[in-house]
Design an enzyme around this catalytic site. Structure first.
Site, PDB file in Angstrom:
ATOM      1  N   CYS A  45       0.912  -1.312   0.001  1.00  0.00           N
ATOM      2  CA  CYS A  45       0.206  -0.036   0.118  1.00  0.00           C
ATOM      3  C   CYS A  45       0.965   1.265   0.081  1.00  0.00           C
ATOM      4  O   CYS A  45       0.508   2.105  -0.583  1.00  0.00           O
ATOM      5  CB  CYS A  45      -0.860   0.008   1.112  1.00  0.00           C
TER       6      CYS A  45
HETATM    7  C1  BEZ Z   1       0.657  -4.628   1.835  1.00  0.00           C
HETATM    8  O1  BEZ Z   1       0.282  -3.634   1.500  1.00  0.00           O
HETATM    9  O2  BEZ Z   1       1.805  -4.997   1.759  1.00  0.00           O
HETATM   10  C2  BEZ Z   1      -0.215  -5.765   2.277  1.00  0.00           C
HETATM   11  C3  BEZ Z   1      -1.512  -5.472   3.011  1.00  0.00           C
HETATM   12  C4  BEZ Z   1      -2.252  -6.446   3.579  1.00  0.00           C
HETATM   13  C5  BEZ Z   1      -1.999  -7.829   3.310  1.00  0.00           C
HETATM   14  C6  BEZ Z   1      -0.819  -8.065   2.412  1.00  0.00           C
HETATM   15  C7  BEZ Z   1      -0.046  -7.308   2.066  1.00  0.00           C
END
Ligand code: BEZ
Length: 211
Positions: A45
């Site tokens: 994110c």
């Molecule tokens: C991420 O943004 O890296 C992420 C968020 C939730 C689950 C897996 C990855």
């Protein structure tokens, strides 16, 4: 049945990093991209939000406002924005909705319980100036989105709304487009003065009309 293409999107008021807003009023006459991410302070994110910030001018050129969302509160978004600027080299320049009560997430079906009961999935919604839903895409949490694809779809939607055309596979701005089958050859000669190639009666290509 959840939200479907062509539906008028739900209106809502929400707290955001840019203050409280009323969604339809905030959209005004613009196109909108509403996108959710699973949680703040997560790696994928972080990279996505940095990229959307870098692309802000591209969205503005397309008369499009972008807004993010997760089920974290606004205060946490604001803390996280410092990390995004530090690691991605671009400050977040669009609002992010804090949705701890999942009000907006539920309205748009952004929680997929068999994926996660707690997190919003990576949803993207394109909304037109009539507030109608024109695209949805859902990605898994582990895959960062390709926001160039969102820009490409905006280009296509805005073109097909002006002309009787559709856009072929992998089309990009400036490339040939497809004349709608509802347009007769006779009408196509008048509507598309640059001419057209007929590969099949149902597959006629013409240069992008507004280029
Ligand atoms: C991420 O943004 O890296 C992420 C968020 C939730 C689950 C897996 C990855």
């Amino acid at each position: 049945m959840g939200l479907q293409l062509g539906d008028v999107t739900p209106d809502f008021t929400a707290g955001t990093t840019h203050g409280e807003l009323s969604f339809h009023e905030w959209l005004g006459n613009s196109w909108g991209v509403l996108f959710s991410h699973p949680a703040d302070f997560t790696p994928v994110c972080t990279t996505e939000l940095g990229e959307v910030a870098r692309l802000k001018d591209e969205f503005t050129k397309r008369n499009t406002k972008v807004i993010g969302l997760s089920v974290d509160p606004v205060e946490k978004h604001l803390e996280w924005e410092k990390d995004i600027e530090e690691t991605q080299g671009s400050a977040v320049n669009f609002p992010m909705i804090g949705d701890p009560e999942r009000k907006v997430a539920d309205l748009f079906g952004m929680i997929h319980p068999n994926a996660s009961n707690t997190f919003t999935v990576r949803s993207v919604f394109i909304i037109d100036p009539a507030k109608k839903l024109r695209l949805t895409i859902t990605y898994p949490a582990s895959t960062g989105r390709n926001f160039q694809e969102i820009l490409r779809v905006l280009d296509s939607l805005q073109l097909v709304d002006r002309y009787s055309v559709s856009t072929p596979v992998n089309w990009r701005e400036g490339e040939d487009v497809i004349i709608a089958t509802s347009v007769t050859d006779e009408d196509a000669k008048a509507k598309f003065p640059k001419g057209f190639k007929t590969l099949k009666p149902y597959l006629r290509l013409t240069p992008q009309p507004n280029k």
